[in-house]
Design an enzyme around this catalytic site. Sequence first.
Site, PDB file in Angstrom:
ATOM      1  N   THR A 120       0.769  -1.270  -0.227  1.00  0.00           N
ATOM      2  CA  THR A 120       0.079   0.183   0.096  1.00  0.00           C
ATOM      3  C   THR A 120       0.906   1.461   0.075  1.00  0.00           C
ATOM      4  O   THR A 120       0.621   2.320  -0.625  1.00  0.00           O
ATOM      5  CB  THR A 120      -0.625   0.046   1.280  1.00  0.00           C
ATOM      6  OG1 THR A 120      -1.845  -1.330   1.317  1.00  0.00           O
ATOM      7  CG2 THR A 120      -2.032   1.157   1.210  1.00  0.00           C
ATOM      8  N   TYR A 167       6.533 -12.400   4.065  1.00  0.00           N
ATOM      9  CA  TYR A 167       5.409 -11.954   3.463  1.00  0.00           C
ATOM     10  C   TYR A 167       5.203 -12.670   2.359  1.00  0.00           C
ATOM     11  O   TYR A 167       6.067 -12.541   1.279  1.00  0.00           O
ATOM     12  CB  TYR A 167       5.567 -10.546   3.099  1.00  0.00           C
ATOM     13  CG  TYR A 167       4.466  -9.927   2.467  1.00  0.00           C
ATOM     14  CD1 TYR A 167       3.110 -10.338   2.240  1.00  0.00           C
ATOM     15  CD2 TYR A 167       4.675  -8.531   1.724  1.00  0.00           C
ATOM     16  CE1 TYR A 167       2.261  -9.744   1.632  1.00  0.00           C
ATOM     17  CE2 TYR A 167       3.693  -7.890   0.987  1.00  0.00           C
ATOM     18  CZ  TYR A 167       2.461  -8.581   0.989  1.00  0.00           C
ATOM     19  OH  TYR A 167       1.405  -7.731   0.253  1.00  0.00           O
ATOM     20  N   LYS A 217       2.992 -13.414   6.686  1.00  0.00           N
ATOM     21  CA  LYS A 217       1.850 -12.786   6.234  1.00  0.00           C
ATOM     22  C   LYS A 217       1.412 -13.473   4.885  1.00  0.00           C
ATOM     23  O   LYS A 217       2.297 -13.589   4.173  1.00  0.00           O
ATOM     24  CB  LYS A 217       2.041 -11.431   5.830  1.00  0.00           C
ATOM     25  CG  LYS A 217       1.172 -10.556   5.292  1.00  0.00           C
ATOM     26  CD  LYS A 217       1.458  -9.196   5.322  1.00  0.00           C
ATOM     27  CE  LYS A 217       0.466  -8.473   4.118  1.00  0.00           C
ATOM     28  NZ  LYS A 217       1.066  -7.106   3.722  1.00  0.00           N
TER      29      LYS A 217
END
Lengths: 291, 291, 291, 291
Positions: C47, C135, C163
């Site tokens: 993001t 991740y 994640k």
Amino acid sequence: MKIFEGIIAYPITPFDQSEKVDISLFQSLTERLVQAGAGGIAPLGSTGVLPYLQDDEKEAVTLAALQQVNGRVPVLVGVSHLTTERTIHHARFAEKAGATAVMIIPMSYWKLTEEEIFRHYDRVASQLSIPIMAYNNPATGGIDMSPALLKRLLEIPNVTMIKESTGDIQRMHYLRKALGEEVTFYNGSNPLALAAFAAGASGWCTAAFNLIPELNNQLYAAIRKNDLAQAQALFYRQFELLQFIVAKGLPAAIQAGLKIQGIESGYLRSPLQELNPADYQRLVQLLNAVN
Amino acid sequence: MKIFEGIIAYPITPFDQSEKVDISLFQSLTERLVQAGAGGIAPLGSTGVLPYLQDDEKEAVTLAALQQVNGRVPVLVGVSHLTTERTIHHARFAEKAGATAVMIIPMSYWKLTEEEIFRHYDRVASQLSIPIMAYNNPATGGIDMSPALLKRLLEIPNVTMIKESTGDIQRMHYLRKALGEEVTFYNGSNPLALAAFAAGASGWCTAAFNLIPELNNQLYAAIRKNDLAQAQALFYRQFELLQFIVAKGLPAAIQAGLKIQGIESGYLRSPLQELNPADYQRLVQLLNAVN
Amino acid sequence: MKIFEGIIAYPITPFDQSEKVDISLFQSLTERLVQAGAGGIAPLGSTGVLPYLQDDEKEAVTLAALQQVNGRVPVLVGVSHLTTERTIHHARFAEKAGATAVMIIPMSYWKLTEEEIFRHYDRVASQLSIPIMAYNNPATGGIDMSPALLKRLLEIPNVTMIKESTGDIQRMHYLRKALGEEVTFYNGSNPLALAAFAAGASGWCTAAFNLIPELNNQLYAAIRKNDLAQAQALFYRQFELLQFIVAKGLPAAIQAGLKIQGIESGYLRSPLQELNPADYQRLVQLLNAVN
Amino acid sequence: MKIFEGIIAYPITPFDQSEKVDISLFQSLTERLVQAGAGGIAPLGSTGVLPYLQDDEKEAVTLAALQQVNGRVPVLVGVSHLTTERTIHHARFAEKAGATAVMIIPMSYWKLTEEEIFRHYDRVASQLSIPIMAYNNPATGGIDMSPALLKRLLEIPNVTMIKESTGDIQRMHYLRKALGEEVTFYNGSNPLALAAFAAGASGWCTAAFNLIPELNNQLYAAIRKNDLAQAQALFYRQFELLQFIVAKGLPAAIQAGLKIQGIESGYLRSPLQELNPADYQRLVQLLNAVN
């Protein structure tokens, strides 16, 4: 007149043991490609691990390539970057340094819309006077540009060439049919070399030229002579090697192949690692088989 | 000596208005293919909607095809079925009726393991004396046989031919390289016709022959003459039509194309539906363009 | 004790009109997330368009985030880079600056082998004393780490959190089952929020918290109360918004959503473009519907 | 009132050593499911190898199931066929025989258009008065019906239920959100059992009930009690077994599992083969672990 024809050779970017770019070795590897009869030299491609280099390293490699080639063959410099601003920066740098053309793949982290991709090329093109080769390779860049989008990119004045590396021969059929015989498209998928030439590709962008320049050149010569039978025979002589270098990743496979052939090829930059011993031995066999 | 060479033509299985097989129309459509110079006739293929027919219908079509062809060209009968027992049944029926060879695709509902596929072919082969063409088409049959499995199937004595329809030219490169020049592989992906011949395919299995037999034959003739440039030109004349008929589904596209050409072609069996008006008009254009 | 629990909020990195990072705006947007009750703050995530920033910009954002949060909640800094050397550089910078933990996705241009990925994490980890969250997000990073590889990464001493952002709930089931209840895995796929909590995820890494912090917090609270019926109802209230922001890309969707809510959110960096008018209107509707 | 709730159990269709359907064994296996507390019985599903049966065998199994269940629980009969005509035939047969509802998956050889699928369901529905469950399972049927198409199918008066087996939880979220709480959708993907119930599925269509009916029932009971923590614990107890039976194919896995539990389960029909010894031993372990 097409700028690039036949085999466009992609040098690796070699590193020293501390993983710094070895410019002098890069120049000697580039010299080999010119002397082996490449139709063009393409530094900072995928083989040249462009995205793994810092800005100043990219500039040093660009200058070194142009200095070494010194006008003997056209030079196609990779200038792709995730951001439009940095792509413009590198493209202008290449132009000023004397590049014949630049190659741009739309790199992705966030997937781009077709509009974002078009604007990216359009903005870069508006800052350049040399031609752009639009490069499609979803396996590395993460974005798959449809043949229709590639066709649209050709509406941008200096986007004049396409390099298709999906390995899907239908993409080339579409491009040729939709764009006519005048379109200049290049094949960037090594195991597709024969099919792409059969489909009308203007050239073959390949790192294999580092290892088997004669076979590459002979295949192209057979195509030029319209001798399919000979082209087929020549293709099958190199097919397994082409498959191998793609499967193992071009930087590591070429670095190892050069070493096997007794040519200094330096080190890779982490996280990329050298071929494991089993793959290395397999490459020894494949190189023996073609020579 | 290869049994089939060049173009192997796939007739549709036409239905009457109440969706019953129209044997007499099937025979006249088959006759057209023979007279147009097909190198072989293949009833009950995907184009012939084999899996949509009941057992007795399959038998009637088999008999009708063999009677009509009457030895003028070799006949390849599709006998695939989900179960091994029914595959054996239809294969033996075809053999007794005089088929030159049978074609078998491993149909799936439950995905089969490689071992299950191998045993399936092996058990069917053990009940037959005529050759088997192993047919790979995951888009219809739901199972993708790897080139390595296809190679293994060729160890079964009467599995002697492979038809590859994935549309991935690398499969053919692998087959040719792994099996040598003696292997007989056929291309079943229409838009791959040029690339497959360039790769060394022995023939092209196609429903397009119902609509454009001359262009199909001319492409093959150019390949035989080792004239790549002419083959390429001929291929691009038919390329868009080949793409279209694959994209729309062969049974509906061929049924419509025949109708456009003024040839009675009957009806389809539900749930398959005729081309919608827009697609029909597009086909009219494509057929006008090639003729 | 788990470092992060509940909702880990991802701020965007806002730019000014000339596409330079707006640090002051970044800090005010980060402050909103802390005040809305985030369980953690994660600057420089997807993001936060980490890969689109230059080295000095990443460092400035890291410092700004830590200064702004000022110890009120734990901070997870994204430090991923294509090369191992740069990843180490940024990870050490984050550690020195006071980050609670770092998040690392193995970014790809050339696909990495499992061995290359493992060595990448291992080398970075050996230079750090703070925990690492591994991740997995093939849609952005281009590499899909299997659950088995993720499990193996947890053998590296300070890789302690995972994640998972593939959106495949089975991955989480596997992780929980293979690693036991003690493993700390987080969900990074917004539309999977309910299913992931049901599967036992320790938290939800989300940019949605910029727009709908109360709904995010309420969903987590319902899970903590073991009230599935309420969690389901709360999830379906935000589901369409979650789908939308993922489909349109988080940076553009959050930037637009903040603007719609009357919060200054700056500009995007090219090639990323703002939502088109139709998407913007759709987002207006979706935000109206949840509030 | 929903016709089916909780666990809908799928019996296998057992064969004798000569691969003929063993009706008497089928009835005893069905009886077990009723006595174990199934919320419904579904003969001739994927587990019941519907597509591998001849017409008369399908009819015999239908009659046997209805006779055995004898109204104690609702019965959902699989009637799918490649052709519309045969689907109507079997659906009407099931209705006359007393089936509560029929289940229909659009089977494919040629990929169907959305229009062809809609007309297929519509024509079958127009010949029936009992409800239809539309079944989406691209892994077996070869066609992936989008959530939007499934929603459209519900416009057909007696298409009142959906069974979603893609394993993608987002499909269920979409269905619930797009259709409201009144829609009746069922989960057909075993490893998705927990997530699907969390998403609001009305029931779970499963072959696992042949092997672990108590665990299946307990999971559903925990969901009914709104006890997510207990549901999660119960789910993870059966998760690996659920994964295993899906990975190995339900007919072979259930046949083996029953045998391991000392219950006669007959033979499979070729080309389907029994589990290999290693898989069999793994299943022994998994069954020991859950009991």
